[in-house]
Motif scaffolding. Structure first.
Motif, PDB file in Angstrom:
ATOM      1  N   MET A   1      21.888  32.001   3.557  1.00 45.58           N
ATOM      2  CA  MET A   1      21.000  31.525   4.616  1.00 45.58           C
ATOM      3  C   MET A   1      19.558  31.546   4.124  1.00 45.58           C
ATOM      4  SD  MET A   1      20.314  33.040   8.453  1.00 45.58           S
ATOM      5  CE  MET A   1      19.382  34.436   7.819  1.00 45.58           C
ATOM      6  N   LEU A   2      18.786  30.573   4.534  1.00 39.93           N
ATOM      7  CA  LEU A   2      17.367  30.497   4.217  1.00 39.93           C
ATOM      8  C   LEU A   2      16.567  30.694   5.500  1.00 39.93           C
ATOM      9  CD1 LEU A   2      15.202  29.787   2.019  1.00 39.93           C
ATOM     10  CD2 LEU A   2      15.371  27.439   2.842  1.00 39.93           C
ATOM     11  N   ARG A   3      15.500  31.465   5.416  1.00 41.42           N
ATOM     12  CA  ARG A   3      14.661  31.714   6.586  1.00 41.42           C
ATOM     13  C   ARG A   3      13.256  31.191   6.318  1.00 41.42           C
ATOM     14  NH1 ARG A   3      13.983  34.576  11.278  1.00 41.42           N
ATOM     15  NH2 ARG A   3      11.877  35.362  11.658  1.00 41.42           N
ATOM     16  N   LEU A   4      12.714  30.457   7.290  1.00 49.37           N
ATOM     17  CA  LEU A   4      11.341  29.974   7.237  1.00 49.37           C
ATOM     18  C   LEU A   4      10.490  30.802   8.187  1.00 49.37           C
ATOM     19  CD1 LEU A   4      11.991  26.103   7.436  1.00 49.37           C
ATOM     20  CD2 LEU A   4      11.924  27.558   5.404  1.00 49.37           C
ATOM     21  N   GLU A   5       9.500  31.473   7.652  1.00 51.41           N
ATOM     22  CA  GLU A   5       8.589  32.252   8.481  1.00 51.41           C
ATOM     23  C   GLU A   5       7.527  31.311   9.062  1.00 51.41           C
ATOM     24  OE1 GLU A   5       8.782  35.164   9.542  1.00 51.41           O
ATOM     25  OE2 GLU A   5      10.324  36.064   8.257  1.00 51.41           O
ATOM     26  N   VAL A   6       7.402  31.314  10.376  1.00 54.75           N
ATOM     27  CA  VAL A   6       6.558  30.341  11.061  1.00 54.75           C
ATOM     28  C   VAL A   6       5.463  31.064  11.840  1.00 54.75           C
ATOM     29  CG1 VAL A   6       6.513  28.447  12.721  1.00 54.75           C
ATOM     30  CG2 VAL A   6       8.536  28.799  11.284  1.00 54.75           C
ATOM     31  N   ALA A   7       4.213  30.688  11.573  1.00 54.74           N
ATOM     32  CA  ALA A   7       3.080  31.215  12.334  1.00 54.74           C
ATOM     33  C   ALA A   7       2.644  30.187  13.373  1.00 54.74           C
ATOM     34  CB  ALA A   7       1.922  31.540  11.392  1.00 54.74           C
ATOM     35  N   THR A   8       1.787  30.622  14.275  1.00 56.78           N
ATOM     36  CA  THR A   8       1.300  29.711  15.326  1.00 56.78           C
ATOM     37  C   THR A   8       0.647  28.485  14.718  1.00 56.78           C
ATOM     38  OG1 THR A   8       0.936  31.574  16.828  1.00 56.78           O
ATOM     39  CG2 THR A   8      -0.208  29.508  17.328  1.00 56.78           C
ATOM     40  N   GLU A   9      -0.125  28.677  13.671  1.00 50.08           N
ATOM     41  CA  GLU A   9      -0.795  27.558  13.013  1.00 50.08           C
ATOM     42  C   GLU A   9       0.211  26.561  12.440  1.00 50.08           C
ATOM     43  OE1 GLU A   9      -4.503  26.817   9.890  1.00 50.08           O
ATOM     44  OE2 GLU A   9      -3.628  28.813  10.142  1.00 50.08           O
ATOM     45  N   ASP A  10       1.361  27.060  12.007  1.00 50.12           N
ATOM     46  CA  ASP A  10       2.403  26.172  11.477  1.00 50.12           C
ATOM     47  C   ASP A  10       2.923  25.233  12.561  1.00 50.12           C
ATOM     48  OD1 ASP A  10       2.587  27.146   8.747  1.00 50.12           O
ATOM     49  OD2 ASP A  10       3.409  28.981   9.611  1.00 50.12           O
ATOM     50  N   LEU A  11       3.092  25.761  13.764  1.00 51.40           N
ATOM     51  CA  LEU A  11       3.560  24.908  14.860  1.00 51.40           C
ATOM     52  C   LEU A  11       2.535  23.830  15.189  1.00 51.40           C
ATOM     53  CD1 LEU A  11       5.170  27.534  17.270  1.00 51.40           C
ATOM     54  CD2 LEU A  11       6.302  26.061  15.600  1.00 51.40           C
ATOM     55  N   LEU A  12       1.264  24.175  15.109  1.00 57.43           N
ATOM     56  CA  LEU A  12       0.220  23.200  15.400  1.00 57.43           C
ATOM     57  C   LEU A  12       0.193  22.079  14.369  1.00 57.43           C
ATOM     58  CD1 LEU A  12      -2.702  25.605  16.423  1.00 57.43           C
ATOM     59  CD2 LEU A  12      -1.238  24.250  17.926  1.00 57.43           C
ATOM     60  N   ARG A  13       0.631  22.366  13.148  1.00 53.15           N
ATOM     61  CA  ARG A  13       0.553  21.375  12.065  1.00 53.15           C
ATOM     62  C   ARG A  13       1.904  20.754  11.711  1.00 53.15           C
ATOM     63  NH1 ARG A  13      -3.901  23.858   7.766  1.00 53.15           N
ATOM     64  NH2 ARG A  13      -5.637  23.950   9.268  1.00 53.15           N
ATOM     65  N   SER A  14       2.961  21.122  12.389  1.00 58.89           N
ATOM     66  CA  SER A  14       4.260  20.511  12.130  1.00 58.89           C
ATOM     67  C   SER A  14       4.268  19.088  12.674  1.00 58.89           C
ATOM     68  CB  SER A  14       5.379  21.336  12.764  1.00 58.89           C
ATOM     69  OG  SER A  14       5.507  22.581  12.114  1.00 58.89           O
ATOM     70  N   ARG A  15       5.000  18.203  12.008  1.00 63.14           N
ATOM     71  CA  ARG A  15       4.973  16.796  12.373  1.00 63.14           C
ATOM     72  C   ARG A  15       6.247  16.114  11.901  1.00 63.14           C
ATOM     73  NH1 ARG A  15       3.127  19.353   7.789  1.00 63.14           N
ATOM     74  NH2 ARG A  15       2.718  17.918   6.067  1.00 63.14           N
ATOM     75  N   PHE A  16       6.443  14.869  12.358  1.00 65.27           N
ATOM     76  CA  PHE A  16       7.615  14.076  12.016  1.00 65.27           C
ATOM     77  C   PHE A  16       7.210  12.915  11.106  1.00 65.27           C
ATOM     78  CE2 PHE A  16       8.816  16.191  15.921  1.00 65.27           C
ATOM     79  CZ  PHE A  16      10.149  16.492  15.731  1.00 65.27           C
ATOM     80  N   ALA A  17       8.181  12.466  10.313  1.00 64.21           N
ATOM     81  CA  ALA A  17       7.971  11.297   9.459  1.00 64.21           C
ATOM     82  C   ALA A  17       9.315  10.653   9.181  1.00 64.21           C
ATOM     83  CB  ALA A  17       7.283  11.687   8.151  1.00 64.21           C
ATOM     84  N   LEU A  18       9.284   9.409   8.727  1.00 63.17           N
ATOM     85  CA  LEU A  18      10.481   8.723   8.254  1.00 63.17           C
ATOM     86  C   LEU A  18      10.345   8.494   6.755  1.00 63.17           C
ATOM     87  CD1 LEU A  18      11.084   5.994  11.011  1.00 63.17           C
ATOM     88  CD2 LEU A  18      11.761   8.409  10.973  1.00 63.17           C
ATOM     89  N   SER A  19      11.471   8.463   6.051  1.00 65.12           N
ATOM     90  CA  SER A  19      11.426   8.319   4.601  1.00 65.12           C
ATOM     91  C   SER A  19      12.440   7.285   4.120  1.00 65.12           C
ATOM     92  CB  SER A  19      11.692   9.665   3.913  1.00 65.12           C
ATOM     93  OG  SER A  19      11.673   9.517   2.504  1.00 65.12           O
ATOM     94  N   PRO A  20      12.050   6.019   4.019  1.00 61.47           N
ATOM     95  CA  PRO A  20      12.959   5.018   3.449  1.00 61.47           C
ATOM     96  C   PRO A  20      13.411   5.370   2.046  1.00 61.47           C
ATOM     97  CG  PRO A  20      11.113   3.956   4.558  1.00 61.47           C
ATOM     98  CD  PRO A  20      10.799   5.419   4.517  1.00 61.47           C
ATOM     99  N   ALA A  21      12.524   5.933   1.224  1.00 57.87           N
ATOM    100  CA  ALA A  21      12.894   6.267  -0.156  1.00 57.87           C
ATOM    101  C   ALA A  21      13.974   7.342  -0.190  1.00 57.87           C
ATOM    102  CB  ALA A  21      11.666   6.721  -0.940  1.00 57.87           C
ATOM    103  N   PHE A  22      13.874   8.330   0.689  1.00 55.28           N
ATOM    104  CA  PHE A  22      14.916   9.357   0.738  1.00 55.28           C
ATOM    105  C   PHE A  22      16.250   8.732   1.106  1.00 55.28           C
ATOM    106  CE2 PHE A  22      17.602  12.304   3.049  1.00 55.28           C
ATOM    107  CZ  PHE A  22      17.605  13.420   2.232  1.00 55.28           C
ATOM    108  N   GLU A  23      16.252   7.851   2.096  1.00 59.33           N
ATOM    109  CA  GLU A  23      17.497   7.215   2.517  1.00 59.33           C
ATOM    110  C   GLU A  23      18.096   6.388   1.381  1.00 59.33           C
ATOM    111  OE1 GLU A  23      18.126   8.952   4.972  1.00 59.33           O
ATOM    112  OE2 GLU A  23      17.951   7.790   6.805  1.00 59.33           O
ATOM    113  N   LEU A  24      17.257   5.619   0.690  1.00 49.16           N
ATOM    114  CA  LEU A  24      17.754   4.805  -0.419  1.00 49.16           C
ATOM    115  C   LEU A  24      18.380   5.668  -1.493  1.00 49.16           C
ATOM    116  CD1 LEU A  24      18.047   2.232  -2.101  1.00 49.16           C
ATOM    117  CD2 LEU A  24      15.681   2.565  -2.857  1.00 49.16           C
ATOM    118  N   ASN A  25      17.704   6.727  -1.896  1.00 50.14           N
ATOM    119  CA  ASN A  25      18.241   7.575  -2.960  1.00 50.14           C
ATOM    120  C   ASN A  25      19.520   8.277  -2.529  1.00 50.14           C
ATOM    121  OD1 ASN A  25      16.413   7.863  -5.550  1.00 50.14           O
ATOM    122  ND2 ASN A  25      15.029   7.564  -3.825  1.00 50.14           N
ATOM    123  N   THR A  26      19.623   8.624  -1.258  1.00 49.07           N
ATOM    124  CA  THR A  26      20.854   9.232  -0.765  1.00 49.07           C
ATOM    125  C   THR A  26      22.005   8.234  -0.802  1.00 49.07           C
ATOM    126  OG1 THR A  26      19.533  10.648   0.685  1.00 49.07           O
ATOM    127  CG2 THR A  26      21.882  10.530   1.135  1.00 49.07           C
TER     128      THR A  26
END
Length: 334
Positions: A1-26
């Motif tokens: 298992m991997l754990r990500l430690e998250v601070a309040t500032e991390d939540l403020l800076r988290s965001r979404f994106a799409l990646s055509p290149a990732f999909e193509l390589n997959t």
């Protein structure tokens, strides 16, 4: 298992994106290894084009830079946001500094030695970045682009849903719904399917990327040049992998109309309007009208090949046709 430690500032800076290149390589890795990440009907449809591209382009050099758990970063660049396009990705790939590309190629060759002399020649070439970019561009346009508008819409709807969950119930609920193996626990994110210790987000937040082809697993990036990134299956992706019971011919005809159902069944291989008209004994104008309706419903896509425009079923069209062609009687009144 991997754990990500998250601070309040991390939540403020988290965001979404799409990646055509990732999909193509997959997609390329899935076709190369036959690992089941693509729906069976989809893989069968794409494989002939994939094998042709391996013969006609430097695609084998691209594949040499991929391993099951790692790959050269410059062939799948970090996306900037939800509006990311393949043109954005391609421009970033082509802008890769030669020394960066050479370092990543050397690292990948140490992990996975290259024995094919033709591939070694490409990877050693001074213009390797442009040759890799050209192969990826052709692969995108021939293997992924015809289906991308509908797949992109699926990812965009996922982002809208996640943002709504964050607004209504907060980040903990949104994280917990990403995947069965992901949960928010004691101020951090636990990723059961991924091995590792603890990773701190360093106040930079988490980049979240919905993906069609990572299903049923997860992917994570924690090394430069990528930001801390989690790639998760977009909502509704599992439906593409289901094997529906073949519909009765009459039921498909009742849904679409007999002529459109026959056209959909005939598109088990790409074909032009003229070819379809000859095959089914339809008037070319009627074929064009029916194809426009099927395309508008997302059941077929079109792409230019030389002077011809070829139509073929999308993944949704494949699922609907489900290998159940209509009876062979001719319908002279399309």
């Amino acid at each position: 298992m991997l754990r990500l430690e998250v601070a309040t500032e991390d939540l403020l800076r988290s965001r979404f994106a799409l990646s055509p290149a990732f999909e193509l390589n997959t997609v390329l890795r899935a076709l190369n290894r036959g690992d089941g990440r693509l729906p069976a009907a989809w893989a069968a449809r794409l494989r002939p084009g994939f094998e042709r591209l391996r013969r006609e382009t430097e695609l084998d050099a691209v594949l040499a830079l991929q391993t099951p758990k790692a790959g050269a970063d410059f062939v799948a660049v970090p996306p900037r946001g939800p509006a990311q396009s393949w043109a954005d990705d391609l421009a970033a790939i082509r802008a890769t500094a030669p020394e960066q590309a050479r370092a990543e190629i050397t690292r990948q060759r140490a992990r996975q030695p290259v024995r094919d002399p033709r591939v070694r020649a490409v990877l050693d070439a001074p213009d390797v970045v442009e040759r890799i970019a050209a192969a990826l561009d052709r692969a995108w346009h021939e293997l992924v682009a015809p289906d991308w508008p509908r797949l992109r819409a699926l990812c965009e709807r996922d982002v809208v849903h996640r943002v709504g969950v964050i607004g209504e119930r907060g980040w903990a609920a949104a994280i917990g719904e990403l995947h069965d193996g992901v949960r928010w626990h004691d101020g951090g994110i636990e990723l059961a399917p991924i091995d590792g210790g603890t990773v701190h987000l360093r106040g930079e937040g988490l980049l979240l990327i919905p993906s069609i082809f990572t299903w049923p697993g997860l992917a994570a990036y924690f090394e430069d040049p990528w930001p801390r990134t989690l790639v998760y299956p977009a909502r509704g992706t599992a439906v593409l992998h289901e094997t529906p019971a073949p519909p009765a011919a009459d039921a498909l005809a009742a849904l679409l109309g007999r002529s459109r159902a026959r056209l959909l069944a005939a598109l088990d291989a790409p074909a032009s309007t003229t070819q379809l008209a000859r095959q089914l004994a339809f008037a070319p104008g009627a074929v064009g009208d029916h194809l426009a309706v099927l395309r508008g419903a997302g059941l077929v896509a079109r792409a230019r090949s030389g002077r011809s425009v070829l139509y073929r079923r999308t993944a949704l069209g494949d699922a609907l046709a489900a290998s159940a062609p209509l009876p062979g009687e001719r319908d002279q009144r399309p």
